[in-house]
Design an enzyme around this catalytic site. Structure first.
Site, PDB file in Angstrom:
ATOM      1  N   ARG A 190     -83.251 -74.350  31.724  1.00 22.64           N
ATOM      2  CA  ARG A 190     -83.577 -75.187  30.562  1.00 22.64           C
ATOM      3  C   ARG A 190     -82.365 -75.987  30.070  1.00 22.64           C
ATOM      4  O   ARG A 190     -82.536 -77.088  29.542  1.00 22.64           O
ATOM      5  CB  ARG A 190     -84.120 -74.325  29.429  1.00 22.64           C
ATOM      6  CG  ARG A 190     -85.577 -73.961  29.648  1.00 22.64           C
ATOM      7  CD  ARG A 190     -86.101 -73.148  28.495  1.00 22.64           C
ATOM      8  NE  ARG A 190     -87.558 -73.099  28.526  1.00 22.64           N
ATOM      9  CZ  ARG A 190     -88.270 -72.144  27.946  1.00 22.64           C
ATOM     10  NH1 ARG A 190     -87.676 -71.159  27.308  1.00 22.64           N
ATOM     11  NH2 ARG A 190     -89.584 -72.175  28.012  1.00 22.64           N
ATOM     12  N   LYS A 238    -101.058 -60.906  30.870  1.00 25.11           N
ATOM     13  CA  LYS A 238    -102.270 -60.686  30.075  1.00 25.11           C
ATOM     14  C   LYS A 238    -103.331 -61.759  30.277  1.00 25.11           C
ATOM     15  O   LYS A 238    -103.070 -62.947  30.098  1.00 25.11           O
ATOM     16  CB  LYS A 238    -101.901 -60.639  28.598  1.00 25.11           C
ATOM     17  CG  LYS A 238    -101.127 -59.392  28.232  1.00 25.11           C
ATOM     18  CD  LYS A 238    -101.034 -59.302  26.739  1.00 25.11           C
ATOM     19  CE  LYS A 238    -100.474 -57.966  26.305  1.00 25.11           C
ATOM     20  NZ  LYS A 238    -100.121 -57.991  24.884  1.00 25.11           N
ATOM     21  N   GLY A 279     -92.571 -69.711  31.776  1.00 23.28           N
ATOM     22  CA  GLY A 279     -91.170 -69.296  31.782  1.00 23.28           C
ATOM     23  C   GLY A 279     -90.878 -68.308  32.897  1.00 23.28           C
ATOM     24  O   GLY A 279     -89.900 -68.461  33.640  1.00 23.28           O
ATOM     25  N   GLY A 296     -95.807 -71.899  27.203  1.00 28.48           N
ATOM     26  CA  GLY A 296     -96.880 -72.007  26.200  1.00 28.48           C
ATOM     27  C   GLY A 296     -97.287 -73.451  25.974  1.00 28.48           C
ATOM     28  O   GLY A 296     -98.475 -73.757  25.854  1.00 28.48           O
TER      29      GLY A 296
HETATM   30  P1  ADP Z   1     -95.345 -66.930  32.569  1.00 32.11           P
HETATM   31  O1  ADP Z   1     -94.139 -66.716  31.663  1.00 32.11           O
HETATM   32  O2  ADP Z   1     -94.954 -67.546  33.877  1.00 32.11           O
HETATM   33  O3  ADP Z   1     -96.453 -67.639  31.867  1.00 32.11           O
HETATM   34  P2  ADP Z   1     -96.417 -64.326  31.945  1.00 32.11           P
HETATM   35  O4  ADP Z   1     -95.490 -64.246  30.782  1.00 32.11           O
HETATM   36  O5  ADP Z   1     -97.851 -64.469  31.677  1.00 32.11           O
HETATM   37  O6  ADP Z   1     -95.916 -65.475  32.945  1.00 32.11           O
HETATM   38  O7  ADP Z   1     -96.280 -62.997  32.819  1.00 32.11           O
HETATM   39  C1  ADP Z   1     -95.075 -62.617  33.428  1.00 32.11           C
HETATM   40  C2  ADP Z   1     -94.995 -61.126  33.553  1.00 32.11           C
HETATM   41  O8  ADP Z   1     -96.151 -60.591  34.173  1.00 32.11           O
HETATM   42  C3  ADP Z   1     -93.821 -60.697  34.387  1.00 32.11           C
HETATM   43  O9  ADP Z   1     -92.881 -60.057  33.568  1.00 32.11           O
HETATM   44  C4  ADP Z   1     -94.429 -59.740  35.414  1.00 32.11           C
HETATM   45  O10 ADP Z   1     -93.661 -58.570  35.609  1.00 32.11           O
HETATM   46  C5  ADP Z   1     -95.765 -59.393  34.788  1.00 32.11           C
HETATM   47  N1  ADP Z   1     -96.745 -58.955  35.792  1.00 32.11           N
HETATM   48  C6  ADP Z   1     -97.140 -59.622  36.878  1.00 32.11           C
HETATM   49  N2  ADP Z   1     -98.008 -58.882  37.605  1.00 32.11           N
HETATM   50  C7  ADP Z   1     -98.149 -57.704  36.953  1.00 32.11           C
HETATM   51  C8  ADP Z   1     -98.902 -56.526  37.206  1.00 32.11           C
HETATM   52  N3  ADP Z   1     -99.672 -56.397  38.296  1.00 32.11           N
HETATM   53  N4  ADP Z   1     -98.811 -55.511  36.315  1.00 32.11           N
HETATM   54  C9  ADP Z   1     -98.025 -55.656  35.228  1.00 32.11           C
HETATM   55  N5  ADP Z   1     -97.297 -56.739  34.928  1.00 32.11           N
HETATM   56  C10 ADP Z   1     -97.357 -57.767  35.783  1.00 32.11           C
HETATM   57 MG    MG Z   2     -93.795 -65.285  30.079  1.00 30.99          MG
END
Ligand code: ADP
Ligand code: MG
Length: 403
Positions: free
Chosen positions: A46, A207, A361, A385
């Protein structure tokens, strides 16, 4: 839906900036890790993405005042959320000194800005050390505006927030969008306006509840949605499968069933993993096994998509002309659960002639952490987001304020 009609004024529209105090709202919210009694930046993406706008203004003779938030401090100074290491890195990237204030609008900020010569750069402390930042307090907005003559909004990762620094200051000063915000918008607009088809979306992360709103909108636009990461288990549960100890949001099963129904009606292909890498604990030394996605043993958690799923996803992506990827396929931070994310990143990076966009992120951090050359992607968004809310079709207050 926002689109090209929302063309925002750019830096050139501000006219001659020489000698003017220009407030640049950047997003320098980078991950930090403790090292001895200090903090080190683990991913400076960033800061690198923010530097060109700052450099352009400084080169044009502006007195540049950079401001950002970092993490979630409780509304007062906390050493672990200080922007000090960020300022040091920013100076290295700019190849020029950055005068760092020890507060946001206090005596240090006022003196630091007053001390700027034309073409010099200052950095305020973490905006969220002021409780009025997140409440968009008028008093704080007035104080920030008093530091500057002009405003440039360049913190794409913060434009979905109506905060003092994102909406309060541009309401009070002539304003423009910075280069990063314009570049981000340009790409997102291409995703929402007549994307080249097939348009494939890859969603993962933790989630499903975070991604339902965007899923709803993507159902009307994408041809295929591939689902991995923690969120896939709520999908698998919605189909009646046992997900063992995997991440499950039971209260979202009905919503997910609804998504599956709508996808079927619209002819959107929702692709789920067929196998998963499972372990008893979320730990790098917990023994792993690959199990079928429709029968995860009760004592195991699914922590990555399995090799068959990685191949399946890669083959589904192979003819895509537009790809949006948000959310890692597994717990990529731990080596035993990184292969799925790596495989998908490689599959997307290897597409030729397609517009490939990474948003989120953790997804962007995963690309860099896994050592995949960033230039192999069409665009890596700095705003998780913000890019999701844009794709949901929501109005982003930090963009509206720049119009
Ligand atoms: P982004 O920031 O790219 O939008 P998120 O914040 O939604 O992504 O999710 C990222 C997190 O999801 C990571 O820390 C990763 O460890 C977790 N994650 C991915 N797959 C799983 C899983 N099967 N069980 C638990 N956590 C998971
Ligand atoms: Mg994230």
């Amino acid at each position: 839906m926002p689109g090209p009609s929302h063309a925002l004024p750019d830096i050139a529209s501000l006219g001659d900036v020489r000698g003017r105090r220009v407030f640049v709202r950047s997003d320098l919210n980078v991950p930090l890790a403790q090292s001895g009694d200090g903090w080190v930046i683990t991913d400076d993406g960033r800061i690198r993405a923010s530097a060109p706008t700052i450099a352009e203004l400084a080169d044009a003779g502006a007195r540049v005042i950079v401001a950002s938030h970092l993490g979630r401090p409780k509304g007062g100074f906390e050493a672990k959320y200080s922007l000090r290491p960020v300022g040091i890195r920013l100076a290295e990237i700019l190849g020029a000194p950055v005068a760092q204030a020890s507060d946001v609008v206090g005596p240090s900020a006022v003196a630091t800005v007053a001390g700027l010569a034309d073409g010099e750069v200052a950095l305020l402390e973490n905006l969220r050390f002021e409780p009025g930042e997140t409440t968009c307090d008028d008093g704080l907005s007035d104080q920030l505006a008093a530091l500057c003559d002009l405003y440039v909004g360049d913190g794409f990762g913060a434009v979905h927030r109506a905060h003092a620094s994102t909406t309060g200051v541009p309401q009070r000063r002539p304003h423009a969008a910075g280069n990063l915000v314009l570049a981000e918008l340009d790409v997102l607009t291409r995703l929402t306006h007549d994307p080249a088809r097939p348009y494939a979306v890859v969603l993962g992360g933790s989630k499903v509840s975070d991604k339902l709103a965007v899923l709803g909108n993507l159902l009307t636009q994408a041809d295929q949605i591939l689902v991995g990461g923690g969120m896939c288990f709520t999908f698998l549960a919605a189909l009646g499968y046992d997900v063992g100890g995997s991440l499950l949001q039971a209260d979202q099963i009905d919503n997910v069933r609804d998504v599956l129904r709508q996808a079927e009606q619209r002819g959107v292909d929702i692709v789920l993993p067929v196998d998963v890498v499972a372990a008893a604990e979320v730990s790098a030394d917990s023994p792993t096994q690959v199990v079928a996605a429709d029968l995860i043993p009760a004592d195991l958690k699914g922590l990555d998509i399995g090799p068959l799923s990685a191949d399946l996803f890669a083959s589904k992506l192979s003819d895509a002309k537009t790809v949006f990827w948000n959310g890692p396929m597994g717990v990529f931070e731990l080596a035993p659960f990184a292969a799925g994310t790596r495989a998908i990143a490689e599959a997307i990076a290897g597409l030729s002639g397609a517009l490939t966009v990474v948003g989120g992120g953790d997804s962007a951090a995963a690309v860099r952490l896994l050592g995949i050359d960033e230039s192999r992607f069409g665009h890596i968004s700095t705003g998780g987001g913000a890019s999701l809310e844009y794709l949901e079709g929501k109005e982003l207050p930090g963009l509206t304020a720049l119009g």
